[in-house]
Design an enzyme around this catalytic site. Structure first.
Site, mmCIF file in Angstrom:
data_model
loop_
_atom_site.group_PDB
_atom_site.id
_atom_site.type_symbol
_atom_site.label_atom_id
_atom_site.label_comp_id
_atom_site.label_asym_id
_atom_site.label_seq_id
_atom_site.Cartn_x
_atom_site.Cartn_y
_atom_site.Cartn_z
ATOM 1 N N ARG A 180 0.844 -1.203 0.000
ATOM 2 C CA ARG A 180 0.000 0.000 0.000
ATOM 3 C C ARG A 180 0.875 1.247 0.000
ATOM 4 O O ARG A 180 0.623 2.214 -0.709
ATOM 5 C CB ARG A 180 -0.929 -0.022 1.215
ATOM 6 N N ILE A 220 -0.977 6.597 8.717
ATOM 7 C CA ILE A 220 -1.954 5.560 9.041
ATOM 8 C C ILE A 220 -1.720 4.359 8.118
ATOM 9 O O ILE A 220 -2.456 4.160 7.149
ATOM 10 C CB ILE A 220 -3.400 6.111 8.927
ATOM 11 N N PRO A 221 -0.659 3.590 8.394
ATOM 12 C CA PRO A 221 -0.390 2.425 7.547
ATOM 13 C C PRO A 221 -1.522 1.405 7.609
ATOM 14 O O PRO A 221 -2.049 1.117 8.688
ATOM 15 C CB PRO A 221 0.889 1.827 8.148
ATOM 16 N N HIS A 222 -1.890 0.885 6.444
ATOM 17 C CA HIS A 222 -2.919 -0.147 6.360
ATOM 18 C C HIS A 222 -2.699 -0.939 5.075
ATOM 19 O O HIS A 222 -1.933 -0.517 4.215
ATOM 20 C CB HIS A 222 -4.320 0.473 6.400
ATOM 21 N N GLY A 223 -3.366 -2.044 4.958
ATOM 22 C CA GLY A 223 -3.168 -2.925 3.819
ATOM 23 C C GLY A 223 -3.887 -2.445 2.566
ATOM 24 O O GLY A 223 -4.707 -1.528 2.616
#
Length: 145
Positions: A48, A62-65
């Site tokens: 991502r 805001i790290p997310h997949g």
């Protein structure tokens, strides 16, 4: 936010990282250790980041997949990591507060809007970075309606 989504076990204060990848792997690892995601999700968080930065401004990322990482999410959860010295997320964007998200279905949308409310105020970011306990950080996010 419900207590199951954010716990003291998914909050780490005063961490240091040399690279964005190291930082994202760390926050993803917290989500994995607590059973919110499987191992593949952490790789999808890095994927991502290659597509578009999760840096949001105000020293927040805001790290997310990726979209196809949803199958790797076992339960909706959050991980919060403070990095007082900051970590470079590229283009001179320094991150001091990382909030890793794993959302089942569309639950991440509601969580994102709650995070946006907390993180839109610079004094809230400072309060999180200077919190003396994990409970203080949890309280900041539980006050959001």
């Amino acid at each position: 936010m419900s207590d199951q989504i954010l716990t003291e076990k998914t909050i780490e204060q005063n961490q240091q990282f040399s690279t964005k990848e190291e930082a994202i792997r760390y926050v993803g690892g917290l989500l994995q250790e607590q059973g919110y995601v499987n191992e593949e999700y952490v790789d999808k968080m890095l994927e991502r980041e290659e597509v578009t930065s999760t840096f949001m401004g105000n020293y927040v990322a805001i790290p997310h997949g990726t979209e196809d990482a949803k199958k790797s999410v076992l339960e909706t959860g959050l991980a919060i990591v403070t990095v007082p010295d900051g970590v470079d997320f590229g283009d001179g964007n320094i991150v001091k507060l990382m909030i890793g998200i794993a959302g089942k279905g569309d639950e991440h949308l509601e969580i994102l809007s709650q995070i946006a409310i907390v993180c839109s105020e610079e004094e809230n970011i400072d309060a999180i970075l200077n919190a003396s306990s994990k409970q203080e950080i949890m309280d900041m996010f539980s006050e959001v309606e």
